[in-house]
Design a protein around this motif. Sequence first.
Motif, mmCIF file in Angstrom:
data_model
loop_
_atom_site.group_PDB
_atom_site.id
_atom_site.type_symbol
_atom_site.label_atom_id
_atom_site.label_comp_id
_atom_site.label_asym_id
_atom_site.label_seq_id
_atom_site.Cartn_x
_atom_site.Cartn_y
_atom_site.Cartn_z
ATOM 1 N N LEU A 63 0.811 -1.217 0.000
ATOM 2 C CA LEU A 63 0.000 0.000 0.000
ATOM 3 C C LEU A 63 0.844 1.266 0.000
ATOM 4 O O LEU A 63 0.333 2.355 -0.259
ATOM 5 N N ASP A 64 2.133 1.125 0.257
ATOM 6 C CA ASP A 64 3.021 2.282 0.183
ATOM 7 C C ASP A 64 3.568 2.492 -1.227
ATOM 8 O O ASP A 64 4.372 3.399 -1.453
ATOM 9 N N HIS A 65 3.087 1.668 -2.180
ATOM 10 C CA HIS A 65 3.570 1.746 -3.564
ATOM 11 C C HIS A 65 2.386 1.555 -4.506
ATOM 12 O O HIS A 65 2.242 0.513 -5.150
ATOM 13 N N CYS A 66 1.525 2.572 -4.572
ATOM 14 C CA CYS A 66 0.310 2.506 -5.399
ATOM 15 C C CYS A 66 0.398 3.515 -6.528
ATOM 16 O O CYS A 66 1.087 4.540 -6.430
ATOM 17 N N ARG A 87 1.064 5.276 0.972
ATOM 18 C CA ARG A 87 -0.151 4.828 1.652
ATOM 19 C C ARG A 87 -1.080 5.986 2.018
ATOM 20 O O ARG A 87 -2.307 5.865 1.919
ATOM 21 N N GLY A 88 -0.524 7.130 2.442
ATOM 22 C CA GLY A 88 -1.347 8.258 2.860
ATOM 23 C C GLY A 88 -2.168 8.870 1.751
ATOM 24 O O GLY A 88 -3.123 9.609 2.021
ATOM 25 N N ALA A 98 -8.986 5.024 -4.770
ATOM 26 C CA ALA A 98 -8.424 6.341 -5.090
ATOM 27 C C ALA A 98 -6.937 6.333 -4.774
ATOM 28 O O ALA A 98 -6.502 5.854 -3.714
ATOM 29 N N VAL A 99 -6.159 6.872 -5.714
ATOM 30 C CA VAL A 99 -4.720 7.062 -5.527
ATOM 31 C C VAL A 99 -4.433 8.508 -5.897
ATOM 32 O O VAL A 99 -4.470 8.867 -7.079
ATOM 33 N N ARG A 314 5.261 12.507 -2.838
ATOM 34 C CA ARG A 314 5.311 12.373 -1.374
ATOM 35 C C ARG A 314 3.924 12.143 -0.793
ATOM 36 O O ARG A 314 3.787 11.613 0.306
ATOM 37 N N ARG A 315 2.887 12.571 -1.525
ATOM 38 C CA ARG A 315 1.533 12.378 -1.027
ATOM 39 C C ARG A 315 0.549 12.379 -2.186
ATOM 40 O O ARG A 315 0.903 12.679 -3.297
#
Length: 315
Positions: A63-66, A87-88, A98-99, A314-315
Motif C-alpha cells: 500500500l506504500d507503492h500505489c 499509503r497516505g 483512489a490514488v 510524497r503524497r
Amino acid sequence: MGSSQPARGPDFARIVPPNGYAWWYVDALSDDGQNGITVIAFIGSVFSPYYAFARRKGPADPLDHCAVNVAVYRSGGNRWAMTERPRGAVSRTMDKFAVGPSHLSWDGNALTINVDEISVPIPGRLRGTIRLVPIAITPQAFTLNQDGNHQWWPIAPCARVQVRLDHPRLSWQGDGYFDTNHGDAPLEQGFSHWQWSRGAMQDRTAILYEAQRRDGSRVDLAMTFDPDGRMRAFEPPPTVDLRRTGWRVARSVRSEHTAEIVKTLEDAPFYARSVVSARLLGEPVTLMHESLSLDRFKMPIVQAMLPFRMPRARR
C-alpha cells in the motif's frame, strides 16, 4: 492450473500481503483504429523501482507503492502518467479505489475511471474520464503457477469503452477489456517473461496468455469469450516471431497465418505494447499485444532508468 469463482466485482478492498501486488487493467482501441488507451491501477506496483528497492531490505508494504498508470495513444503524440504514491494518498473500499487525485469506481454495471495526473517524461496535464461497460462478466479466475500465488481474472473480456479527456482534448469510443491480477510474491520471482494479447472478433473476444515460469514450465492459455461471458478454450496456433523492439525486446504471437505489427505503442527496456494483425479461428483479428521480460526488469541498469518515467510523489 485450476480456476476459481471470484467475487462479482473488482474488489478493490482485497487484502494484499507484504511483497505482494494487485492490479486492475483496462485497455481499449477506438472504432476507427486511430486511438487507444490503457489504465492500470496498482497496489504494490510490480514495475516500481521503489517497491523493488524496499523489498530488498525486507518485507515491504504494497500500500506504500500505489499508482494509477495511464497511457494515451493518439496520432498527435502519446502521453503517459506513471506517478507512484504512498499509503497516505490511498483510500479504498470494495467498489472504490483512489490514488491521489485519480480514482476508480464500480457501480455494479460499469467501471468509471477519473484521471487527473501529470504526464512524464514531458510534463503535461492528463485529465478526463474513461467509462467501461462490460458486455458480460466472466466467473473464471485462473491460477498461473503451481504454488497458487499468482492469479488472473479476465473480469470483462468483452466491453465497450467511452473516453472523454479534457487534457489532451480527446473523445472516442471502442471495444475494450477489463481484468485483474494479484499475487502473494513479486512477479519476477514467478516468471521470466510473457506474451499476452486480446482482440475483438466478429462475435466473441479472443485471449492468448503465455508465460515462462521460473521452474521451467509454461502457461499456455488460448480462449474465446462469447457476449454472454461463456468461455471456450481452443488449441493455440503456431507461434509467429515478430520483429524485436528498438530496445530489442522479443515479441511473438500465436497466429494461423503470418502476423504483422501494425503499430508499436510502447517501447521500453523490458516491456512493449503493440497492435498486431493476426489470424485466429479462421478470422482476421487486431490484437492489443504485450511482451514483458522480467529478466530485463531485474537488471540494475534498468532499475536505475525507471524513475525518469515513474516518479514518486510524497503524497
